[in-house]
Design an enzyme around this catalytic site. Sequence first.
Site, mmCIF file in Angstrom:
data_model
loop_
_atom_site.group_PDB
_atom_site.id
_atom_site.type_symbol
_atom_site.label_atom_id
_atom_site.label_comp_id
_atom_site.label_asym_id
_atom_site.label_seq_id
_atom_site.Cartn_x
_atom_site.Cartn_y
_atom_site.Cartn_z
ATOM 1 C CG ASP A 19 11.985 -17.110 -29.496
ATOM 2 O OD1 ASP A 19 11.708 -18.089 -28.771
ATOM 3 O OD2 ASP A 19 13.157 -16.773 -29.781
ATOM 4 C CD GLU B 239 -4.694 4.716 -2.045
ATOM 5 O OE1 GLU B 239 -3.691 4.737 -1.286
ATOM 6 O OE2 GLU B 239 -5.843 4.948 -1.645
ATOM 7 C CD GLU C 126 2.652 6.401 -2.501
ATOM 8 O OE1 GLU C 126 1.787 6.780 -1.687
ATOM 9 O OE2 GLU C 126 3.740 5.892 -2.143
ATOM 10 C CD GLU D 64 1.757 10.077 -1.177
ATOM 11 O OE1 GLU D 64 2.431 10.305 -0.151
ATOM 12 O OE2 GLU D 64 0.576 9.688 -1.132
ATOM 13 C CD GLU E 132 -1.648 8.043 -3.720
ATOM 14 O OE1 GLU E 132 -0.778 7.864 -2.852
ATOM 15 O OE2 GLU E 132 -2.870 8.065 -3.483
ATOM 16 C CG HIS F 145 -1.455 2.087 0.085
ATOM 17 N ND1 HIS F 145 -1.769 3.215 0.822
ATOM 18 C CD2 HIS F 145 -0.163 1.794 0.374
ATOM 19 C CE1 HIS F 145 -0.705 3.586 1.521
ATOM 20 N NE2 HIS F 145 0.284 2.739 1.257
ATOM 21 N NE ARG G 244 -4.601 7.213 6.993
ATOM 22 C CZ ARG G 244 -5.076 7.117 5.755
ATOM 23 N NH1 ARG G 244 -4.403 6.470 4.838
ATOM 24 N NH2 ARG G 244 -6.236 7.663 5.433
ATOM 25 C CD GLU H 137 -5.300 1.735 2.337
ATOM 26 O OE1 GLU H 137 -4.448 2.467 1.800
ATOM 27 O OE2 GLU H 137 -6.008 2.100 3.297
ATOM 28 N NE ARG I 125 -1.928 2.188 4.873
ATOM 29 C CZ ARG I 125 -0.810 2.741 5.327
ATOM 30 N NH1 ARG I 125 0.003 2.043 6.103
ATOM 31 N NH2 ARG I 125 -0.488 3.971 5.005
#
Length: 446
Positions: free
Chosen positions: A53, A134, A136, A191, A198, A247, A318, A335, A337
Amino acid sequence: MAKHTKEDIMRIVEKENVAYIRLIFTDLQGTIKNVEIPRSQLEKALDNKMMFDGSSIEGFVRIEESDMLLYPDLDSFVIYPWGNDVNGSKVAGIMCDIYNPDGTPFEGDPRGILKRVLKEAEEMGFTSFNVGTEPEFFLFKTDENGEPTLNLNDKGGYFDLAPVDLGENCRRDIVLTLDKMGFEVEASHHEVAPGQHEIDFKYADAVTTADHIQSFKLVVKNVARRYGLHATFMPKPLYGVSGSGMHCHMSLFRGKENVFYDPSDELGLSETARHFLAGILKHARAFTAITNPIVNSYKRLVPGYEAPCYVAWSPKNRSPLVRIPSSRGLSTRIEVRSPDPAANPYLALAVMLKAGLDGIKNQLPLPEQTDRNIYVMDEQERREAGIEDLPSSLKEALIELQNNPVMVEALGEHALSHFLEAKEIEWDMFRTNVHPWEREQYMHLY
């Protein structure tokens, strides 16, 4: 090449004494759903004749058009290492696509939406969109009723070991469980924040990766419960510490060739990679509503806690939205992030792929890289460098999403309208609620 045939699964189920099979799918909000069937109904399910359903699932269909079909993906079949009955029988699971009664794919199926964008990539000559994530999460202690408290399970920090990291045994058990289910776990660690962990598993094609994320969440929550802990993928459960991200490392392949790699380029990035990255940057503000889909997501996207807040890229820094990891050759990738683990993984990968493909189609120019720490730049410096902010609230992100034709096309009218409806309700509930912070600040003062 397929891993399983219908006959393989029937034989495995008989040999391993599997009594029940979960036919698993995902709603628009990213919540895992399932229809559990006994072994006697498996052949019917594998013949794509199992109905459910759809009107009972948020964001699917109205009650007058409720019948929908589950099409199992045979390669996703797995036997769970938990939930066995006293007689030794086992439980298995299999991911499903959702189809209409007439045999056409249901346009609001998140898994189907990702497949639709992947088909577009294939038509452009790309045979595979590989993604590694990745994710977390936090572990909180539970009370005598099994309800989560705000008491963390440890006071550890980045890469800490037991006894500081009291979640180490739980995390190890999660990894062992994933290994039994066929995951290839590459790393697991504590982490930055207390109680935060992580676990990274090996990259795969986009649909498999999204399937793995959903299975991963299921495993983490089940194993944590055995340790008297509550696992949450809420992006920012606590004030003053880092939030949980997811990430996403992405690359496009043509056969066995990673089309993001160019050994003659100074950074080892091909023109295709640069255009793809330019598309990510162009549409980032719009796809944030999907990759960061709840009110709480925007408590993580603030300066000072390592989460990206600004639309920029760098091969080493970063602080921007996108980083280029140092590996080259087949491992060349970008990557992104900003995504968090509250995201529906199928929709998140679909909109990011769509953004990158738009960059390739239109040969979008890549802005200059940003090698400075953006967190210490003031607004004027960021403006001069052409660096935009990510949306600061769910409401702002929703406006960006519905005003972006490329993202609207990625989701399709059905999914977009139902997603926006649900999120407008969520935002309005948050906006009109009175929060503890307001009472703490204003009750005595006014």
